[in-house]
Design a protein around this motif. Sequence first.
Motif, PDB file in Angstrom:
ATOM      1  N   MET B   1       4.448  12.029   7.196  1.00 34.35           N
ATOM      2  CA  MET B   1       3.457  11.115   7.766  1.00 34.35           C
ATOM      3  C   MET B   1       2.875  10.188   6.706  1.00 34.35           C
ATOM      4  SD  MET B   1       3.386  11.330  10.877  1.00 34.35           S
ATOM      5  CE  MET B   1       1.979  10.903  11.884  1.00 34.35           C
ATOM      6  N   LYS B   2       2.718  10.727   5.491  1.00 40.38           N
ATOM      7  CA  LYS B   2       2.191   9.869   4.419  1.00 40.38           C
ATOM      8  C   LYS B   2       3.116   8.701   4.171  1.00 40.38           C
ATOM      9  CE  LYS B   2      -0.329  13.380   1.869  1.00 40.38           C
ATOM     10  NZ  LYS B   2      -0.378  14.191   0.671  1.00 40.38           N
ATOM     11  N   LYS B   3       4.396   9.008   4.245  1.00 40.90           N
ATOM     12  CA  LYS B   3       5.397   7.960   4.035  1.00 40.90           C
ATOM     13  C   LYS B   3       5.247   6.871   5.082  1.00 40.90           C
ATOM     14  CE  LYS B   3       9.374   9.678   1.560  1.00 40.90           C
ATOM     15  NZ  LYS B   3      10.374  10.725   1.741  1.00 40.90           N
ATOM     16  N   PHE B   4       5.023   7.315   6.323  1.00 40.52           N
ATOM     17  CA  PHE B   4       4.866   6.383   7.429  1.00 40.52           C
ATOM     18  C   PHE B   4       3.705   5.413   7.144  1.00 40.52           C
ATOM     19  CE2 PHE B   4       2.170   5.679  11.210  1.00 40.52           C
ATOM     20  CZ  PHE B   4       2.978   4.809  11.898  1.00 40.52           C
ATOM     21  N   VAL B   5       2.562   5.972   6.733  1.00 38.07           N
ATOM     22  CA  VAL B   5       1.383   5.145   6.477  1.00 38.07           C
ATOM     23  C   VAL B   5       1.671   4.138   5.371  1.00 38.07           C
ATOM     24  CG1 VAL B   5      -1.005   5.161   5.682  1.00 38.07           C
ATOM     25  CG2 VAL B   5      -0.204   6.937   7.243  1.00 38.07           C
ATOM     26  N   ARG B   6       2.265   4.632   4.282  1.00 42.03           N
ATOM     27  CA  ARG B   6       2.545   3.730   3.158  1.00 42.03           C
ATOM     28  C   ARG B   6       3.536   2.647   3.553  1.00 42.03           C
ATOM     29  NH1 ARG B   6       3.146   8.464  -0.275  1.00 42.03           N
ATOM     30  NH2 ARG B   6       1.072   9.050  -0.947  1.00 42.03           N
ATOM     31  N   ALA B   7       4.529   3.055   4.345  1.00 42.01           N
ATOM     32  CA  ALA B   7       5.561   2.092   4.755  1.00 42.01           C
ATOM     33  C   ALA B   7       4.952   0.996   5.631  1.00 42.01           C
ATOM     34  CB  ALA B   7       6.679   2.810   5.500  1.00 42.01           C
ATOM     35  N   VAL B   8       4.093   1.402   6.579  1.00 45.16           N
ATOM     36  CA  VAL B   8       3.490   0.417   7.479  1.00 45.16           C
ATOM     37  C   VAL B   8       2.612  -0.550   6.682  1.00 45.16           C
ATOM     38  CG1 VAL B   8       1.865   0.093   9.373  1.00 45.16           C
ATOM     39  CG2 VAL B   8       3.565   1.912   9.488  1.00 45.16           C
ATOM     40  N   ASP B   9       1.790   0.000   5.796  1.00 48.09           N
ATOM     41  CA  ASP B   9       0.927  -0.851   4.977  1.00 48.09           C
ATOM     42  C   ASP B   9       1.752  -1.847   4.175  1.00 48.09           C
ATOM     43  OD1 ASP B   9      -1.111   0.574   5.963  1.00 48.09           O
ATOM     44  OD2 ASP B   9      -1.868   1.352   4.048  1.00 48.09           O
ATOM     45  N   ALA B  10       2.805  -1.317   3.551  1.00 49.74           N
ATOM     46  CA  ALA B  10       3.620  -2.187   2.701  1.00 49.74           C
ATOM     47  C   ALA B  10       4.321  -3.252   3.530  1.00 49.74           C
ATOM     48  CB  ALA B  10       4.655  -1.346   1.943  1.00 49.74           C
ATOM     49  N   PHE B  11       4.803  -2.851   4.694  1.00 52.79           N
ATOM     50  CA  PHE B  11       5.501  -3.798   5.569  1.00 52.79           C
ATOM     51  C   PHE B  11       4.582  -4.949   5.979  1.00 52.79           C
ATOM     52  CE2 PHE B  11       6.456  -5.162   9.946  1.00 52.79           C
ATOM     53  CZ  PHE B  11       7.743  -5.638   9.769  1.00 52.79           C
ATOM     54  N   ASN B  12       3.394  -4.603   6.462  1.00 51.08           N
ATOM     55  CA  ASN B  12       2.497  -5.662   6.927  1.00 51.08           C
ATOM     56  C   ASN B  12       1.958  -6.513   5.780  1.00 51.08           C
ATOM     57  OD1 ASN B  12       2.520  -5.687   9.750  1.00 51.08           O
ATOM     58  ND2 ASN B  12       1.357  -3.789   9.806  1.00 51.08           N
ATOM     59  N   GLU B  13       1.780  -5.877   4.638  1.00 51.48           N
ATOM     60  CA  GLU B  13       1.344  -6.633   3.465  1.00 51.48           C
ATOM     61  C   GLU B  13       2.402  -7.675   3.101  1.00 51.48           C
ATOM     62  OE1 GLU B  13      -1.701  -6.045   1.706  1.00 51.48           O
ATOM     63  OE2 GLU B  13      -1.092  -7.983   0.875  1.00 51.48           O
ATOM     64  N   PHE B  14       3.653  -7.249   3.167  1.00 50.60           N
ATOM     65  CA  PHE B  14       4.771  -8.113   2.813  1.00 50.60           C
ATOM     66  C   PHE B  14       4.934  -9.246   3.829  1.00 50.60           C
ATOM     67  CE2 PHE B  14       9.332  -9.090   3.183  1.00 50.60           C
ATOM     68  CZ  PHE B  14       9.597  -9.484   1.884  1.00 50.60           C
ATOM     69  N   ILE B  15       4.988  -8.854   5.115  1.00 52.10           N
ATOM     70  CA  ILE B  15       5.181  -9.838   6.185  1.00 52.10           C
ATOM     71  C   ILE B  15       4.008 -10.819   6.242  1.00 52.10           C
ATOM     72  CG2 ILE B  15       5.288 -10.105   8.697  1.00 52.10           C
ATOM     73  CD1 ILE B  15       7.814  -9.007   7.805  1.00 52.10           C
ATOM     74  N   GLY B  16       2.793 -10.257   6.058  1.00 49.83           N
ATOM     75  CA  GLY B  16       1.581 -11.074   6.204  1.00 49.83           C
ATOM     76  C   GLY B  16       1.600 -12.310   5.332  1.00 49.83           C
ATOM     77  N   LYS B  17       2.071 -12.156   4.092  1.00 50.84           N
ATOM     78  CA  LYS B  17       2.104 -13.289   3.162  1.00 50.84           C
ATOM     79  C   LYS B  17       2.959 -14.421   3.730  1.00 50.84           C
ATOM     80  CE  LYS B  17      -0.285 -11.975  -0.372  1.00 50.84           C
ATOM     81  NZ  LYS B  17      -0.016 -10.622  -0.871  1.00 50.84           N
ATOM     82  N   TYR B  18       4.088 -14.036   4.331  1.00 48.25           N
ATOM     83  CA  TYR B  18       4.980 -15.069   4.876  1.00 48.25           C
ATOM     84  C   TYR B  18       4.415 -15.679   6.152  1.00 48.25           C
ATOM     85  CZ  TYR B  18       8.245 -13.813   1.320  1.00 48.25           C
ATOM     86  OH  TYR B  18       8.817 -13.604   0.093  1.00 48.25           O
ATOM     87  N   VAL B  19       3.800 -14.827   6.975  1.00 46.27           N
ATOM     88  CA  VAL B  19       3.177 -15.345   8.197  1.00 46.27           C
ATOM     89  C   VAL B  19       2.092 -16.362   7.826  1.00 46.27           C
ATOM     90  CG1 VAL B  19       1.800 -14.747  10.208  1.00 46.27           C
ATOM     91  CG2 VAL B  19       3.684 -13.274   9.529  1.00 46.27           C
ATOM     92  N   ALA B  20       1.342 -16.036   6.781  1.00 45.06           N
ATOM     93  CA  ALA B  20       0.259 -16.933   6.363  1.00 45.06           C
ATOM     94  C   ALA B  20       0.794 -18.319   6.048  1.00 45.06           C
ATOM     95  CB  ALA B  20      -0.464 -16.349   5.145  1.00 45.06           C
ATOM     96  N   LEU B  21       1.994 -18.361   5.496  1.00 40.08           N
ATOM     97  CA  LEU B  21       2.560 -19.657   5.091  1.00 40.08           C
ATOM     98  C   LEU B  21       2.990 -20.508   6.288  1.00 40.08           C
ATOM     99  CD1 LEU B  21       4.555 -18.658   1.900  1.00 40.08           C
ATOM    100  CD2 LEU B  21       2.326 -19.762   2.071  1.00 40.08           C
ATOM    101  N   LEU B  22       3.001 -19.915   7.493  1.00 39.07           N
ATOM    102  CA  LEU B  22       3.321 -20.711   8.687  1.00 39.07           C
ATOM    103  C   LEU B  22       2.347 -21.871   8.861  1.00 39.07           C
ATOM    104  CD1 LEU B  22       4.235 -18.084  11.441  1.00 39.07           C
ATOM    105  CD2 LEU B  22       5.750 -19.748  10.374  1.00 39.07           C
ATOM    106  N   ILE B  23       1.173 -21.756   8.241  1.00 38.31           N
ATOM    107  CA  ILE B  23       0.194 -22.839   8.358  1.00 38.31           C
ATOM    108  C   ILE B  23       0.762 -24.133   7.762  1.00 38.31           C
ATOM    109  CG2 ILE B  23      -1.014 -22.344   6.168  1.00 38.31           C
ATOM    110  CD1 ILE B  23      -2.789 -23.379   9.356  1.00 38.31           C
ATOM    111  N   LEU B  24       1.640 -24.005   6.768  1.00 36.53           N
ATOM    112  CA  LEU B  24       2.161 -25.209   6.107  1.00 36.53           C
ATOM    113  C   LEU B  24       3.062 -26.032   7.036  1.00 36.53           C
ATOM    114  CD1 LEU B  24       2.800 -23.693   2.561  1.00 36.53           C
ATOM    115  CD2 LEU B  24       0.764 -24.869   3.408  1.00 36.53           C
ATOM    116  N   PRO B  25       4.086 -25.399   7.664  1.00 35.69           N
ATOM    117  CA  PRO B  25       4.844 -26.199   8.643  1.00 35.69           C
ATOM    118  C   PRO B  25       3.969 -26.680   9.795  1.00 35.69           C
ATOM    119  CG  PRO B  25       5.568 -23.900   8.648  1.00 35.69           C
ATOM    120  CD  PRO B  25       4.702 -24.089   7.436  1.00 35.69           C
ATOM    121  N   LEU B  26       2.945 -25.906  10.161  1.00 37.09           N
ATOM    122  CA  LEU B  26       2.059 -26.347  11.250  1.00 37.09           C
ATOM    123  C   LEU B  26       1.390 -27.671  10.872  1.00 37.09           C
ATOM    124  CD1 LEU B  26       0.674 -25.882  13.941  1.00 37.09           C
ATOM    125  CD2 LEU B  26      -0.950 -24.374  12.820  1.00 37.09           C
ATOM    126  N   VAL B  27       0.818 -27.717   9.671  1.00 36.13           N
ATOM    127  CA  VAL B  27       0.208 -28.961   9.195  1.00 36.13           C
ATOM    128  C   VAL B  27       1.264 -30.072   9.159  1.00 36.13           C
ATOM    129  CG1 VAL B  27      -0.870 -30.121   7.230  1.00 36.13           C
ATOM    130  CG2 VAL B  27      -1.552 -27.793   7.826  1.00 36.13           C
TER     131      VAL B  27
END
Lengths: 443, 166
Positions: B1-27
Motif C-alpha cells: 500500500m505504501k508503494k501505491f501512495v508513493r506511486a500516485v503522488d509521483a504520477f500526479n506530481e509528474f503529470i501536473g507539471k505538463y498539464v500546467a503548461l497547457l496554459i501556454l497553447p491556450l494563450v
Amino acid sequence: MSPESVAIYMFATLFVALFLGHPLAFSLGAVGVLFGLIGWGGSPEQVFALFANKTYGVMDEYVLVAVPLFIFMAQMLDVSGIAEALFHTMHVLWGPVRGGLGIAVLMVCVVFAASTGVVGATEVAIGLIAVPNLLKRGYDIPMTAGCVCAGGTLGILIPPSIMLVIYGGLTNLSVGKLFAAAYLPGFLLAGLYIAYVAIRCGINPQMGPVLPPEERMYTVGQKVWMVVTTLLPPVFLIAMVLGSLVVGVATTTEAAGLGAVGATILAIAYRKLTWTAIVEASVATLKITSMVMILFVGGNAFQSVFMGLGGGDAVADLLLGLKASPLAVLFIMMGIVFFLGCFIDWLGILLIVTPVFGPVAQELGFDPLYFGTLICVNLQMAFLTPPFGYSLFYLRGIAPPEMTIEHIYKGVVPFVCLQWVGLLCCIFYEPLIMWLPKVIFGE
Amino acid sequence: MKKFVRAVDAFNEFIGKYVALLILPLVGVVTYEVILRKVFHSPTIWAFEMTVYLYGAHFLLGAAYTYLHDRHVRIDILYQKLPVRIQLWVSVVTFLVIFVPFVGGLSWAAVLYAGHSIATKELSWSAWKPPVYIYKTIMPIGLIMLFVQGLARFVRDIYRLRGEEI
C-alpha cells in the motif's frame, strides 16, 4: 420533503460539512448528492447523470476560459517585478505626505487592480515589499495590514476581474457590461481608503510619518522618468485588455488572452522571463484555476439539487412574503451575503446565492446588472472578514514576525466599515453603477 | 500500500507539471485567433473550440495535482484547532462520507457520460466537426485521477493513525 425544509436542511447540513475542513467543492457536492438521493427518490443514476451533465456545462462554457487566462496574466505580471518598481515610484512621490506610504500602497494596488483580475499574486507581491518598508518607518502596524489587505482585494473588483467573469457565466449577463458597472464602485472604494489613511495620519502623524528628506532627494526630471517607466507598462496592459474589450475587437476571453501576452511581453522587457519562471507561473496558474473550476463543479451540484427541489422558490417566497419594501429586502440579502462572507469564500457564496437571490431581486424591480454589481462590491468584504478571508491568509503568509494575526484583524476593521460605506453609496446612488455601462454600451 | 501512495503522488506530481503548461497553447490559440480575425480578416474554424478544449483539459486534469498540493480551498478554522490525531480521524471520515460519494459518484457518471459519447462517435456541431467524444473522455480521466489521489491521501492518513509516516 417540502421545499421549505429542503432549504433549511440543505443549508444546515452544508454548514456542518463546511467546518469539517474538507475541501469546499466536495462538501458542496456531497450535500447535493445526499439531498438529491433523498429528494428524488433515491435513483443514484439520475442524480449523478445530472451532475455529469452540469460538469460538462462548466467544461463547455467559453466565457469561463477567461478565468485561467486572467490568472496567468497576473502570475506573469508578478514575474516581471513591476509591482516593486511601481511601489518605489509611488513611495518617492508620496513620501512628503503624512501617511504617504500607505497611500502609495493603495495607489499601486489600484493600478494593479485595473490591470489584473485576481487578488493573490498582487497582494503578495505588494505586501512583500511594502510591509517591511512601512514598518521600518514606524507606520502603525494594524493600519499597514489594513492597507495591504483592502488594497489587494480591489484586484478582484476593479476590472478586469475573474469574479465578474464568473458572475457573467452564472447569470448570462454581459461580462463587458459588468466590467463597466464595477469601475466606479471600485474607484470609490479606493478613494475612501486613501482619504481614510490621509485623514488618520494627518491628524496623528505617528501612525504614518513623512519620509526623512534624504530619501526624497530626487530632481523633478528623475521623478518624471520614474513615473513614465513604471506607470507606462501597466497602462499598456490596461489598454490591451480593456481597450480591446471596449472597442469591441475582442471577447472577454480574447481580451484575457491578449492580457496574458502583454504581461509576458513586459516580463521579457524587464529581462525576468526564464523557462523556470514560466513553469512556476504556469503551475501557480493551474492550482488556482483548478481550485476555482472544481469548486464551480461542486457548487453546481449543490445548486442544481437545491433549485430542483424547490429550495430557491422557498427562499424567494420567504423573502417576498415579508411584504417589506424592496429596499428592506435588498438589505436583508446584502446582510446575508456579508454574513456568509465571514465563513465561506467568495466563489462559494456566488454559486450558492446568485441563483436564489437573482430572481428575487428581479421580482422586486432591481436591474440585474445593478444587483449583480452590488453583490460583487459586497463580496469585497468576504476577503477581509475573519475568520475566513483570503486577503487575511495571503497577508498572514508573508507578514514579518512583528505583525501578528491580531494586528491584521484589527487593521481590517476600519476598511470593512469603509466597504459598507461604499456599498451604501452604490445602493442609494444608482448611477455609480449604471452610468458607465450606459455611456459605453448605450441603451 | 505504501508503494501505491508513493506511486500516485509521483504520477500526479509528474503529470501536473505538463498539464500546467497547457496554459501556454491556450494563450497561443486565443491570440492567434484574434490576430487572424482582426488583422487578416480570416478567422479559423477551429480556434474557438480548441480554446474550450484546452481550458477544460487544463483544469480537469489538474484537479488531482491541486489536491496533491492541498490547494482546493477548505475552511479549516476549526479543524486546525483540533489535536493532530482527531484531525486525522476527521480527515478519514470526511473522505468516506464526503469525497467518496461525490467524487466517486461523479467519476462513475462521467464514465457513463463519456461512454455514451464514444459509443455514438459523437462529433461537434460546428463547421470544424471535431470528435467531441475525445474531449468528453477527459472528464472521467480527470475525475478518476482526482479520486485516486484522494484515495492515496486516505491511505496515508490511515498509516499516520497507526503512527507511520509515508
